[in-house]
Write a protein that holds these residues in place. Structure first.
Motif, PDB file in Angstrom:
ATOM      1  N   GLY B 162       0.807  -1.226   0.000  1.00 51.61           N
ATOM      2  CA  GLY B 162       0.000   0.000   0.000  1.00 51.61           C
ATOM      3  C   GLY B 162       0.833   1.267   0.000  1.00 51.61           C
ATOM      4  O   GLY B 162       0.321   2.355  -0.295  1.00 51.61           O
ATOM      5  N   ASP B 163       2.120   1.133   0.318  1.00 48.55           N
ATOM      6  CA  ASP B 163       2.964   2.330   0.449  1.00 48.55           C
ATOM      7  C   ASP B 163       3.059   3.120  -0.863  1.00 48.55           C
ATOM      8  O   ASP B 163       2.982   4.343  -0.868  1.00 48.55           O
ATOM      9  N   ALA B 164       3.259   2.411  -1.970  1.00 46.94           N
ATOM     10  CA  ALA B 164       3.437   3.112  -3.253  1.00 46.94           C
ATOM     11  C   ALA B 164       2.148   3.835  -3.644  1.00 46.94           C
ATOM     12  O   ALA B 164       2.186   4.968  -4.134  1.00 46.94           O
ATOM     13  N   ALA B 165       0.997   3.181  -3.405  1.00 50.85           N
ATOM     14  CA  ALA B 165      -0.283   3.838  -3.695  1.00 50.85           C
ATOM     15  C   ALA B 165      -0.452   5.072  -2.813  1.00 50.85           C
ATOM     16  O   ALA B 165      -0.916   6.124  -3.270  1.00 50.85           O
ATOM     17  N   ALA B 166      -0.049   4.947  -1.554  1.00 51.39           N
ATOM     18  CA  ALA B 166      -0.115   6.092  -0.634  1.00 51.39           C
ATOM     19  C   ALA B 166       0.838   7.191  -1.093  1.00 51.39           C
ATOM     20  O   ALA B 166       0.516   8.380  -1.023  1.00 51.39           O
ATOM     21  N   GLY B 167       2.001   6.796  -1.587  1.00 51.27           N
ATOM     22  CA  GLY B 167       2.971   7.771  -2.100  1.00 51.27           C
ATOM     23  C   GLY B 167       2.419   8.518  -3.306  1.00 51.27           C
ATOM     24  O   GLY B 167       2.645   9.720  -3.461  1.00 51.27           O
ATOM     25  N   LEU B 168       1.679   7.804  -4.137  1.00 50.24           N
ATOM     26  CA  LEU B 168       1.100   8.431  -5.333  1.00 50.24           C
ATOM     27  C   LEU B 168       0.009   9.429  -4.957  1.00 50.24           C
ATOM     28  O   LEU B 168      -0.035  10.553  -5.468  1.00 50.24           O
ATOM     29  N   ILE B 169      -0.857   9.017  -3.993  1.00 50.15           N
ATOM     30  CA  ILE B 169      -1.920   9.919  -3.527  1.00 50.15           C
ATOM     31  C   ILE B 169      -1.322  11.177  -2.891  1.00 50.15           C
ATOM     32  O   ILE B 169      -1.863  12.272  -3.009  1.00 50.15           O
ATOM     33  N   SER B 170      -0.168  11.007  -2.237  1.00 53.21           N
ATOM     34  CA  SER B 170       0.462  12.117  -1.515  1.00 53.21           C
ATOM     35  C   SER B 170       1.491  12.851  -2.359  1.00 53.21           C
ATOM     36  O   SER B 170       2.275  13.646  -1.834  1.00 53.21           O
ATOM     37  N   TRP B 171       1.503  12.553  -3.657  1.00 52.71           N
ATOM     38  CA  TRP B 171       2.604  13.032  -4.509  1.00 52.71           C
ATOM     39  C   TRP B 171       2.816  14.540  -4.430  1.00 52.71           C
ATOM     40  O   TRP B 171       3.936  15.028  -4.451  1.00 52.71           O
ATOM     41  N   GLN B 172       1.717  15.301  -4.327  1.00 58.72           N
ATOM     42  CA  GLN B 172       1.832  16.766  -4.314  1.00 58.72           C
ATOM     43  C   GLN B 172       2.040  17.327  -2.903  1.00 58.72           C
ATOM     44  O   GLN B 172       2.143  18.543  -2.737  1.00 58.72           O
ATOM     45  N   GLN B 173       2.076  16.445  -1.879  1.00 56.82           N
ATOM     46  CA  GLN B 173       2.265  16.931  -0.505  1.00 56.82           C
ATOM     47  C   GLN B 173       3.720  17.290  -0.281  1.00 56.82           C
ATOM     48  O   GLN B 173       4.584  16.438  -0.432  1.00 56.82           O
ATOM     49  N   PRO B 174       3.995  18.531   0.112  1.00 55.62           N
ATOM     50  CA  PRO B 174       5.403  18.929   0.256  1.00 55.62           C
ATOM     51  C   PRO B 174       6.054  18.423   1.544  1.00 55.62           C
ATOM     52  O   PRO B 174       7.278  18.382   1.637  1.00 55.62           O
ATOM     53  N   PHE B 244      -2.697   7.855   7.065  1.00 53.90           N
ATOM     54  CA  PHE B 244      -4.024   7.473   6.559  1.00 53.90           C
ATOM     55  C   PHE B 244      -4.768   6.704   7.641  1.00 53.90           C
ATOM     56  O   PHE B 244      -4.148   6.063   8.494  1.00 53.90           O
ATOM     57  N   ASP B 245      -6.094   6.758   7.584  1.00 54.92           N
ATOM     58  CA  ASP B 245      -6.821   5.948   8.564  1.00 54.92           C
ATOM     59  C   ASP B 245      -6.794   4.492   8.121  1.00 54.92           C
ATOM     60  O   ASP B 245      -6.466   4.177   6.976  1.00 54.92           O
ATOM     61  N   LEU B 246      -7.123   3.595   9.029  1.00 58.81           N
ATOM     62  CA  LEU B 246      -6.904   2.163   8.794  1.00 58.81           C
ATOM     63  C   LEU B 246      -7.689   1.646   7.590  1.00 58.81           C
ATOM     64  O   LEU B 246      -7.191   0.807   6.832  1.00 58.81           O
ATOM     65  N   ASP B 247      -8.916   2.153   7.410  1.00 61.09           N
ATOM     66  CA  ASP B 247      -9.716   1.700   6.258  1.00 61.09           C
ATOM     67  C   ASP B 247      -9.029   2.031   4.935  1.00 61.09           C
ATOM     68  O   ASP B 247      -8.955   1.207   4.035  1.00 61.09           O
ATOM     69  N   GLN B 248      -8.536   3.269   4.859  1.00 59.16           N
ATOM     70  CA  GLN B 248      -7.829   3.679   3.635  1.00 59.16           C
ATOM     71  C   GLN B 248      -6.563   2.853   3.432  1.00 59.16           C
ATOM     72  O   GLN B 248      -6.272   2.380   2.332  1.00 59.16           O
ATOM     73  N   ALA B 249      -5.794   2.695   4.504  1.00 65.85           N
ATOM     74  CA  ALA B 249      -4.528   1.958   4.420  1.00 65.85           C
ATOM     75  C   ALA B 249      -4.800   0.523   3.971  1.00 65.85           C
ATOM     76  O   ALA B 249      -4.083  -0.037   3.138  1.00 65.85           O
ATOM     77  N   ARG B 250      -5.857  -0.080   4.512  1.00 65.44           N
ATOM     78  CA  ARG B 250      -6.207  -1.463   4.154  1.00 65.44           C
ATOM     79  C   ARG B 250      -6.572  -1.560   2.677  1.00 65.44           C
ATOM     80  O   ARG B 250      -6.139  -2.473   1.982  1.00 65.44           O
ATOM     81  N   GLU B 251      -7.350  -0.587   2.203  1.00 65.24           N
ATOM     82  CA  GLU B 251      -7.716  -0.577   0.780  1.00 65.24           C
ATOM     83  C   GLU B 251      -6.479  -0.475  -0.107  1.00 65.24           C
ATOM     84  O   GLU B 251      -6.365  -1.155  -1.125  1.00 65.24           O
ATOM     85  N   LEU B 254      -4.583  -3.675  -0.188  1.00 61.92           N
ATOM     86  CA  LEU B 254      -5.249  -4.742  -0.948  1.00 61.92           C
ATOM     87  C   LEU B 254      -5.303  -4.442  -2.437  1.00 61.92           C
ATOM     88  O   LEU B 254      -5.174  -5.355  -3.257  1.00 61.92           O
ATOM     89  N   SER B 255      -5.500  -3.190  -2.797  1.00 60.06           N
ATOM     90  CA  SER B 255      -5.792  -2.864  -4.198  1.00 60.06           C
ATOM     91  C   SER B 255      -4.817  -1.895  -4.845  1.00 60.06           C
ATOM     92  O   SER B 255      -4.847  -1.699  -6.060  1.00 60.06           O
ATOM     93  N   GLY B 256      -3.955  -1.269  -4.067  1.00 56.35           N
ATOM     94  CA  GLY B 256      -3.001  -0.314  -4.638  1.00 56.35           C
ATOM     95  C   GLY B 256      -1.868  -1.057  -5.330  1.00 56.35           C
ATOM     96  O   GLY B 256      -1.391  -2.080  -4.833  1.00 56.35           O
ATOM     97  N   GLY B 257      -1.446  -0.577  -6.470  1.00 58.03           N
ATOM     98  CA  GLY B 257      -0.363  -1.258  -7.175  1.00 58.03           C
ATOM     99  C   GLY B 257       0.992  -0.673  -6.844  1.00 58.03           C
ATOM    100  O   GLY B 257       1.153   0.065  -5.875  1.00 58.03           O
ATOM    101  N   ASP B 258       1.991  -1.061  -7.631  1.00 57.79           N
ATOM    102  CA  ASP B 258       3.310  -0.422  -7.655  1.00 57.79           C
ATOM    103  C   ASP B 258       4.202  -0.704  -6.460  1.00 57.79           C
ATOM    104  O   ASP B 258       5.237  -0.050  -6.301  1.00 57.79           O
ATOM    105  N   ASP B 259       3.819  -1.653  -5.583  1.00 60.33           N
ATOM    106  CA  ASP B 259       4.716  -1.936  -4.460  1.00 60.33           C
ATOM    107  C   ASP B 259       5.879  -2.844  -4.863  1.00 60.33           C
ATOM    108  O   ASP B 259       6.934  -2.806  -4.245  1.00 60.33           O
ATOM    109  N   TYR B 260       5.677  -3.658  -5.863  1.00 59.69           N
ATOM    110  CA  TYR B 260       6.713  -4.579  -6.344  1.00 59.69           C
ATOM    111  C   TYR B 260       7.272  -5.475  -5.245  1.00 59.69           C
ATOM    112  O   TYR B 260       8.452  -5.805  -5.232  1.00 59.69           O
TER     113      TYR B 260
END
Lengths: 315, 315
Positions: B162-174, B244-251, B254-260
């Motif tokens: 989930g980290d890479a998906a979280a990184g993508l969502i946060s991409w514009q966060q400085p 992120f809250d636990l529901d978001q992190a879990r999603e 489970l479904s975020g790509g790019d973690d390799y």
């Protein structure tokens, strides 16, 4: 509803007749697995074709598929390698089933002709772009590189030159009389059989993709030699002579790219070996390798000729 | 004056420290020539990365270079293969030396780390796109495919998801506090050593590029089995839990790509083999293969959980 990536792969690209023994796991996993015949080396060539850069945007998808594979097989031919498998990275603006079926049909027709198996790749969304990697085999110690030309070697080229450049210039001409030239652009013939024969006695080879002057120049640079080129010995097609005046045709033969003929060098004592290739395609002897660096183009009267341009510049 | 294609290749991409014995002819001819160690098979993975599709347009060139290679080495890892050589088809809008040097630096840093040699490729003009083909070796008959999972096998995944998906969502966060998540997107770690160890005892493997649900789904489809997934057993990073809250992190897990990361299956009698991998990276046991088709996600209280989305759709 457009086909999904999975459906495109299953229903279109996996419908191939070739099923080689040396492909242990093909399309459908994280990677393919293959084996190399004993005593052989692996030859790997990669080429990208971008719509509007490497071919006209309105080229037919069937021709795009054929040509994309042909130019990669041509690279293998220039190494004297026998083609075996390819991978395909295809980037398309959208999932258009008609387009994809036509592209695959051109691609797989040529692949089947050379017993080449499509073993994997990637499908992406973006401006139309095709990257292919072709793999072939070479018996150990039969390398055919750009760097082996020696002073005194004779220079040859297969087929006729300039046709693809003439086809590109005539691309918008509707008359049937331009069809041959356009087909030389859309459906180049990879000189696979010639390349395999050449590895036995040629000292260097390259395929003519950027233009004869530029590509022969690569042989000269890599071999640290020069050459004399006898322009009168170049073979021109009847079609190019009918449609263009001789000066234009000569320029296209010298500097036009995309013919995918082979230019190669042979020691003069092995000159008679060339006769054995006569059944494969027309071959013209166009010059001699010399120790003095640089390329000297000679007209029939012995005067020097300076080509107007020297091949395709990628940047 | 911008660098020519020849200069880019000579001055930037040929400046590599790796010089392998099995590369008989590398960059600079129509094709490369290599040899495969006796008793080994060849594994070939190809991946395309397009700016704005597969990564944010403003990702740093150094990271683009690193990531493009990493995702291909990840495919080799999922096959249990040892990486050897790569080819690179790089399409760039213009010849920008600073950009190219940064890209090559990221690319070659990772290549050197795994003793991977760049042996060829193609350079074209167009929208930024990177296609890489990675080649690796596998001892004969050590295939690690998606199709070997058996009912009763245990399901594992490396690292945190989930980290890479979280990184993508946060991409514009400085804020610096998002740096870890963004780095998981820009610099994924190919699990090469884990993959090589797994080929000795795992029954199937895949790398998590489209999301766990989708990629585990590929294993289930290829193996014609189903699975029970215990969501509470997924490993999450501290960074994702903080941001992120636990529901978001879990999603995202489970479904975020790019973690390799690698998802793989192991017969339960070989469970203790997993302990030997503990020095390589964190590994979580997340479920069990079952004969009944389909994927059943269970919450800690035993209730079923339906993920909101099921992975990246390419078309």
């Amino acid at each position: 509803m457009p086909l999904s990536e999975f459906e495109i792969i299953q229903q279109i690209f996996k419908q191939q007749k070739v099923d080689r023994n040396d492909v242990l796991s093909g399309i459908g996993d994280d990677a393919a697995i293959t084996s190399i015949p004993e005593g052989h080396e692996l030859v790997l060539a990669m080429d990208t074709m971008i719509a509007g850069v490497h071919f006209p945007e309105n080229m037919k998808p069937k021709d795009i598929g054929y040509r994309s594979l042909a130019v990669n097989l041509s690279d293998l031919a220039a190494m004297g390698a026998e083609p075996a498998w390819v991978t395909l990275a295809l980037t398309i603006p959208q999932s258009n089933e008609t387009w994809l079926r036509a592209f695959a049909s051109g691609f797989l027709t040529l692949a089947t002709q050379y017993n080449v198996q499509l073993i994997g790749g990637d499908l992406s969304r973006g401006d139309l772009s095709i990257t292919i990697q072709a793999h072939g085999f070479l018996p150990a110690n039969k390398k055919l590189l750009r760097s082996g030309a020696q002073p005194g070697d004779l220079i040859y080229v297969t087929g006729t030159l300039g046709d693809a450049a003439a086809g590109l210039i005539s691309w918008q001409q509707p008359e049937q009389s331009f069809a041959y030239l356009k087909q030389r652009l859309t459906r180049p013939t990879p000189r696979v059989e010639v390349g395999i024969a050449l590895r036995e006695f040629a000292t260097s080879a390259i395929d003519v993709s950027d233009g004869l002057i530029a590509d022969l120049g690569h042989i000269l640079d890599a071999s640290k030699v020069g050459a004399k080129l006898e322009i009168a010995n170049l073979s021109l097609s009847l079609a190019i002579c009918e449609k263009f005046d001789l000066d234009q045709a000569r320029e296209m033969a010298l500097s036009g790219g995309d013919d995918y003929e082979l230019c190669f060098t042979v020691p003069s004592r092995k000159e008679e070996q060339i006769n054995k290739l006569a059944n494969l395609c027309q071959i013209a002897r166009i010059g001699t390798i010399e120790a003095e660096p640089g390329l000297r183009c000679l007209l029939p009267d012995g005067t020097h000729y300076e080509p107007a341009r020297s091949g395709y510049q990628h940047f």
